[in-house]
Scaffold this active site. Structure first.
Site: not given
Length: 220
Positions: A80, A99, A101, A163
């Site tokens: 990414e 980022h 999850h 995502h």
């Protein structure tokens, strides 16, 4: 001497805390990624691809130009990296990207539902609405474009459809804190929705006050 050493060490500290506290999904996960903008350079320091966070050492952390050319490091950077570079190029106020999850934010990634303004202190930090970034496959130019087109609203937290979550900040400490604020808000909102009663959002007058404070034109 490694002039990127402090950035590398800070990223490892952040990643290991996020990993140990469930923000990357599992303790053994290499999912998610963290980066810091290098001041006064078109460059970023970012986690490598596929390397478990609990095993990282400073030399594993990559330094990449916004043009995606390698500046320093021996491992492949996060898949990414282009997304992180795109955020820095779109948002001059952003100094770090986390980022994740994280579980409760990921619920809203699956039901494709933004999170509205619920708590004034959270809105002051992350903005009034946690918007959805349209889905595209991880690491693709399509995802980079979707992210760039969504993050220019000035807010600091976003949900990546199917995502995970994006958390931005002026510093790594800010982006890290915003990840926590997003998860607290997502968890509260999820449980409030599950009760079935109407969810109370902030009044318009408070939202306007938050806008003024975030723009630096208001005061408490």
């Amino acid at each position: 001497m490694d002039r990127y050493l402090e950035y590398r060490k800070d990223i490892i500290t952040c990643c290991q805390w996020l990993c140990q506290n469930g923000f990357f999904g599992t303790l053994l996960s290499a999912g998610g990624n963290v980066s810091i903008r290098v001041p006064d350079e078109p460059a970023l320091v970012i986690t490598p691809s596929g390397r478990p966070y609990m095993d990282l050492v400073p030399s594993d952390i990559c330094v990449m130009g916004f043009d995606l050319n390698r500046i320093d490091g021996h491992l492949a950077p996060s898949i990414e990296t282009a997304m992180h570079a795109g955020i820095y190029q779109t948002r001059s106020d952003v100094g770090a990207v986390v980022h994740t999850h994280q579980t409760y934010a990921s619920i809203f990634a699956l039901i494709n539902q933004p999170i509205p303004a619920l708590f004034d202190e959270v809105c002051l930090a992350i903005g009034e609405t946690v918007d959805i970034v349209p889905y595209a496959f991880s690491g693709t130019p399509e995802l980079v474009e979707n992210v760039k087109q969504t993050v220019d609203n000035g807010c600091n937290c976003f949900i990546l459809k199917n995502h995970g979550a994006l958390n931005l900040g002026q510093s790594l400490k800010d982006a890290w804190k915003n990840a926590e604020l997003l998860e607290k808000t997502a968890q509260a909102y999820y449980h409030a929705l599950s009760i079935g009663n109407p969810v109370s959002t902030l009044p318009d007058s408070t939202i306007e006050k938050v806008r003024q404070l975030r723009a630096g034109i208001g005061h408490l």
